[in-house]
Each structure stands twice: as C-alpha cells, then as structure tokens.
Design a protein around this motif. Structure first.
Motif, mmCIF file in Angstrom:
data_model
loop_
_atom_site.group_PDB
_atom_site.id
_atom_site.type_symbol
_atom_site.label_atom_id
_atom_site.label_comp_id
_atom_site.label_asym_id
_atom_site.label_seq_id
_atom_site.Cartn_x
_atom_site.Cartn_y
_atom_site.Cartn_z
ATOM 1 N N GLN A 88 0.813 -1.140 0.001
ATOM 2 C CA GLN A 88 0.100 0.053 -0.147
ATOM 3 C C GLN A 88 0.673 1.183 0.014
ATOM 4 N N GLU A 92 0.886 3.863 -3.070
ATOM 5 C CA GLU A 92 0.439 5.399 -2.611
ATOM 6 C C GLU A 92 1.767 6.347 -2.852
ATOM 7 N N ARG A 95 1.828 7.182 -6.409
ATOM 8 C CA ARG A 95 0.623 8.054 -6.910
ATOM 9 C C ARG A 95 1.025 9.454 -6.427
ATOM 10 N N PRO A 171 -2.534 11.778 0.489
ATOM 11 C CA PRO A 171 -3.478 11.218 1.332
ATOM 12 C C PRO A 171 -3.653 12.456 2.827
ATOM 13 N N ASP A 175 -4.352 8.807 7.225
ATOM 14 C CA ASP A 175 -4.045 7.771 6.288
ATOM 15 C C ASP A 175 -2.522 7.611 6.273
#
Length: 283
Positions: A88, A92, A95, A171, A175
């Motif tokens: 994850q 992330e 991204r 985020p 998070d």
C-alpha cells in the motif's frame, strides 16, 4: 565523541542537491554519528546511502518524508524504519510522485505564458530519477536568471498566491500515518509549528493522529516558532511522544545546515525499538 544525530535530510532523489553518497559524505564531514535519509515520497536513495556509509562509523536510519494534505494545507510525516516493499505504501507513494510530476508540468505550462521557461528545460536540469517538484522548477528559474535562488522563487513565482500554484494529490495525515505504522515504521510529524501557537494542530486533532499511530513530533527545527515549540513540548510530555530535532538539510537548496538541530540518543533509541519494517545501517 558526543552523539550528533540528525533525522531529517534530503538527497537528489527528491529535492536535495547532493546524491545519496554525497549526502552521507556531508554527514560524516559534519561530525554526525547518526543520520536519517528522508527523501520526499521515495526510498530510492537508501541503498546508495548505505553503500556510502560503509566503513565510516555513521549509522544511517532509512526513512522518508511522506506528503499528506488537509484541505489546501500540506502536512509532512517523517517515517522511519518501515518496510520499503509494503504494497500500500509503495502504491501510494507512486501515486503521490506521479501527482507531483503532473502538477509541476501544469505549473510550468502556466509560468511559460509569462516567463521564458519550458518543461524540457526543467527536466534537463533535474537529477535523473528525482521526484520532480517545485524545487526543480525553482532551479530552472534560477538557471534562466529569472530569480536569484530557490528562496526567491518560492517567495514570488512559485508562491501559492503567485497565480501559478496548484496543489498535488496526497493522502490525509491519518491515512499516511496509518500506512507507515502498518509497514512497521515509526511516524513523526515534521516541523509542525511553523506558524506559532495558532499554527499548532489542536489537541483533539493530535489525539486522532496518535490513534492512527503517530509516535513523535519534530520539535527541533528552524521553521518551528518558539511559541509553537513550547506547545509541542507540552503535547509530547502529556502523550509520551518521541521528540526529534533535525536540520531538514537540502544541500545548497536551502540554508539549513547538517546538525543545526539534533535528536537525543534516548529518543533515537525509542525509534529503533519501535521500528520493525527495516533496520538501520551501521557503518
């Protein structure tokens, strides 16, 4: 020799001006005994840093400065000793980096309407593999003679009120902290008092971040105000949070100097005890 521990530094993998190897050499020259490499949203410099530290006696703490956002406000979270392969977190950060790149390209497109600057010029002047962002646009503006240095660029053309700025994807702090913690890392809120007491997050918000896994506060930082530091120390004492001090060194990209703020050995030991996703490199 007394410990000199600096837990917030950047290489050319993100927006520093020195390669990871050069960053480590600078840390050794500055008399550091331990330092963390914390490039923005990237772990790509870890192995180069470890290799450069071999035989120096320097401890290198693998880390990262993760971008998060609340509304239009950017919040940075330092993560130490997390698993760099955690799915994850890998997805992330990819991204985030892609968002930074596209945002930078759009900003340059806007700037080019008023100034002689092109996107290929920004790319050409940026280190290969770097996470492209506003600092690299600033460097291109300096190279073109449009501003005197990075600071001047950020105070004018690249300022949020300059007409060319736009936010990038990130985020929420909750998070981001949760991801670092789930990857076995130790999340520490970076320079969280840059606007005095009024800029320090409310205690209720701090409690939410602690519930998400926040372990510490970066209090020793040149951009934290004195009033803000006092408030943060109260928080740290009340919630038994780790307290760090760091330079936020970027090479020649900022005036910050290695070791200008340092972390007590006892606080580093707490980080080492909590981190389970990776291990420090002991040179």
């Amino acid at each position: 020799m007394p410990d000199r521990i600096d837990l917030h530094t950047h290489s050319s993998v993100s927006d520093g001006t020195e390669s990871p190897a050069e960053l480590i050499a600078a840390g050794v020259a500055a008399g550091l005994t331990a330092m963390a490499i914390t490039d923005h949203d990237s772990t790509a410099g870890w192995q180069q840093a470890f290799a450069a530290a071999r035989g120096t006696g320097l401890m290198v703490i693998p880390g990262m400065e993760l971008s998060t956002r609340v509304g239009h406000s950017s919040v940075h979270v330092l993560g130490y000793l997390f698993d760099p392969t955690h799915q994850q977190l890998v997805e992330e950060t990819a991204r985030i980096r892609e968002g930074r790149l596209r945002r930078a390209e759009r900003m340059v497109e806007r700037i080019s309407a008023d100034f002689p600057l092109t996107w290929p010029e920004v790319l050409a002047g940026s280190p290969k593999g770097a996470t492209i962002g506003r600092p690299h646009i600033a460097d291109a503006l300096v190279a073109k003679g449009l501003v005197t240095d990075r600071g001047a660029a950020f105070e004018s053309i690249l300022h949020w009120s300059g007409g060319y700025y736009e936010p990038h994807y990130a985020p929420s702090p909750e998070d981001g902290i949760r991801m670092i913690a789930e990857a076995g890392g130790v999340p520490v809120l970076a320079h969280p008092a840059t606007h005095g007491r009024s800029g320090v997050l409310p205690e209720q918000e701090l409690e939410r971040l602690i519930d998400a896994g926040l372990a510490g506060l970066e209090i020793g930082h040149r951009e934290n105000t004195d009033a803000g530091k006092r408030r943060l120390r109260d928080y740290a004492a009340a919630y038994d949070l780790i307290v760090t001090g760091s330079s936020d060194y970027h090479g020649t990209g900022k005036p910050n100097r290695l070791g200008e703020n340092t972390t007590d050995r006892s606080q580093l030991e707490r980080i080492l005890a909590l981190g389970t996703g990776s291990v420090p490199f002991r040179g």
